[in-house]
Scaffold this active site. Structure first.
Site, PDB file in Angstrom:
ATOM      1  N   THR A 126       6.222  -7.008 -12.523  1.00 16.39           N
ATOM      2  CA  THR A 126       6.328  -6.684 -11.098  1.00 16.39           C
ATOM      3  C   THR A 126       7.374  -7.556 -10.394  1.00 16.39           C
ATOM      4  OG1 THR A 126       5.120  -6.958  -8.994  1.00 16.39           O
ATOM      5  CG2 THR A 126       4.305  -8.215 -10.842  1.00 16.39           C
ATOM      6  N   ASP A 127       7.915  -7.064  -9.305  1.00 20.02           N
ATOM      7  CA  ASP A 127       8.857  -7.871  -8.508  1.00 20.02           C
ATOM      8  C   ASP A 127       8.167  -9.074  -7.870  1.00 20.02           C
ATOM      9  OD1 ASP A 127       7.373  -6.524  -6.536  1.00 20.02           O
ATOM     10  OD2 ASP A 127       9.115  -5.633  -5.544  1.00 20.02           O
ATOM     11  N   TYR A 149      -2.579 -12.971  -8.160  1.00 16.47           N
ATOM     12  CA  TYR A 149      -2.116 -11.802  -8.930  1.00 16.47           C
ATOM     13  C   TYR A 149      -0.734 -12.061  -9.502  1.00 16.47           C
ATOM     14  CZ  TYR A 149       0.372  -7.385  -9.627  1.00 16.47           C
ATOM     15  OH  TYR A 149       1.175  -6.382 -10.142  1.00 16.47           O
ATOM     16  N   LYS A 153       0.654 -12.413 -13.412  1.00 12.13           N
ATOM     17  CA  LYS A 153       1.692 -11.540 -13.992  1.00 12.13           C
ATOM     18  C   LYS A 153       2.871 -12.378 -14.493  1.00 12.13           C
ATOM     19  CE  LYS A 153       1.861  -7.613 -14.166  1.00 12.13           C
ATOM     20  NZ  LYS A 153       1.403  -6.691 -15.235  1.00 12.13           N
TER      21      LYS A 153
END
Ligand code: NAD
Ligand code: TYD
Length: 343
Positions: A126-127, A149, A153
């Protein structure tokens, strides 16, 4: 590459990816391996349920024996890992499952990929691993995640790189931006606001609503993963964005306009703790592979809204279940202390 294990394939992006690949590659087998957490839903895969090239296995990516059994049984050559706890707000309430799945689960899959000598391990990232940025992030920028989160990641990405460098596992990573489209669980802002608006319920806008996200349509995201699987360089990460940076207030406005709903549905509520002001991606590296997003923001949002309008059966089932408990925990007090806002 012929036999793909799509972990997390019963969730939003994974199920879109499974359908996309089955349609595009008649010779591929797709095995969806998914624990069916609150976010996993076999309704998302109904359209391919009778396809002989598709199999569903219920399993946990942290369960090394179950992962190995599936890899062997279906002669898997490629893992595409979508499985994750994926919602920032839930990671603020309790991060336990995030570390388990996003870190230990990724490790378990990498270890199996190494031992079984798979052709490819692809990580869906994810960015958000770059943190709040002032200018579009490039792939070599430092990872400075700011939510539990995003930190989980980023840890997954670091472990992927470690298995490439140390063990020679043929890995690739894609870092996608905020994705929208059919079958997204109505906890993320777009499906939450669209379904609430359809039900004439308040739309809880966090803080000043001026946070910026880059919006990407789900089929563009799936296409980018496909391109990296076939043309990406081993050991590399690729940014996948929509080139559609918008403030949250603009997104809300467009949802209300499209559905012809009154602006007084919007409520300003207490902000998310640690709320990142902006995510943005530089897409030079993906463009060099010949990929670019096909959907403008307007197309992406309109198609998404139309899908939710036409598929109330899908989201009403979800919203009537355990979702209510989460909603009360996340929004009960916030909405009781909210104020009207003009967008
Ligand atoms: P989602 O929450 O809709 O789906 C996640 C899926 O993973 C669910 O089907 C769930 O049952 C499954 N899962 C969870 N824990 C598991 C476990 N231990 N073992 C097996 N399966 C498990 O998520 P999504 O929005 O489709 O996101 C998919 C991936 O894309 C995630 O890795 C996420 O970090 C990443 N991503 C999402 C977005 C976005 O905007 N949604 C943007 C960029 C990246
Ligand atoms: P979200 O969909 O949770 O994605 P992420 O935080 O991972 O980018 O949220 C997108 C933006 O919308 C983010 O700036 C937070 C904001 N937001 C709200 O204003 N209200 C909400 O109820 C939610 C869920 C998000």
């Amino acid at each position: 590459m012929k036999n793909l294990l799509v972990t997390g394939g019963a969730g939003f992006i994974g199920s879109n990816f499974a359908r996309y690949m089955l349609q595009k590659y008649p010779q591929y087998q797709i095995v969806v391996f998914d624990l069916l957490t609150y976010a996993g839903n076999l309704d998302n895969l109904r359209a391919v349920a009778d396809d002989a090239r598709y199999t569903f296995v219920q399993g946990d990516i942290c369960d090394a024996a179950a992962v190995r059994a599936a890899l062997r049984k279906y002669r898997i050559d490629t893992i595409v890992n979508f499985a994750a706890e994926s919602h920032v707000d839930r990671s603020i309430l309790d991060a336990d499952a995030f570390l388990r799945t996003n870190v230990m689960g990724t490790f378990t899959l990498l270890q199996a990929a190494k031992e079984l000598g798979l052709e490819r391990y692809h990580q869906i990232s994810t960015d958000e691993v770059y943190g709040w940025v002032d200018k579009p992030a490039v792939e070599d920028d430092p990872l400075i995640p700011r939510s539990p989160y995003a930190a989980s990641k980023a840890s997954g990405d670091l472990m992927v790189n470690a298995y490439y460098v140390t063990h020679g596992v043929p890995t690739t990573i894609t870092r996608g931006s905020n994705t929208i489209g059919p079958y997204q669980y109505p906890e993320k802002v777009v499906p939450l606001f669209v379904t609430n608006a359809l039900e004439n319920k308040p739309l809880p806008l966090y803080g000043d609503g001026k946070q910026v996200r880059d919006w990407l349509y789900v089929t563009d995201h799936c296409e980018a993963v496909d391109v990296v699987l076939h043309h990406g360089k081993i050991g590399e990460a690729y940014n996948v964005g929509g080139e559609n940076e918008r403030e949250n207030v603009e997104v809300v406005k467009m949802i209300l306009d499209t559905l012809d709903k009154a602006p007084d549905l919007v409520r300003r509520v207490a902000d998310r703790s640690g709320h990142d002001r902006r995510y943005a991606l530089d897409l030079t590296k993906m463009r060099a592979l010949g990929w670019q997003p096909r959907h403008s923001f307007e197309q992406a949002l309109t198609e998404t809204i139309r899908w939710y309008e036409n598929n109330a059966w899908w989201w009403q089932k979800i919203k009537s279940g355990e979702y209510r408990e989460y909603y009360e925990k996340q929004y009960g007090e916030r909405l009781r202390t909210s104020e009207a806002v003009t967008v």
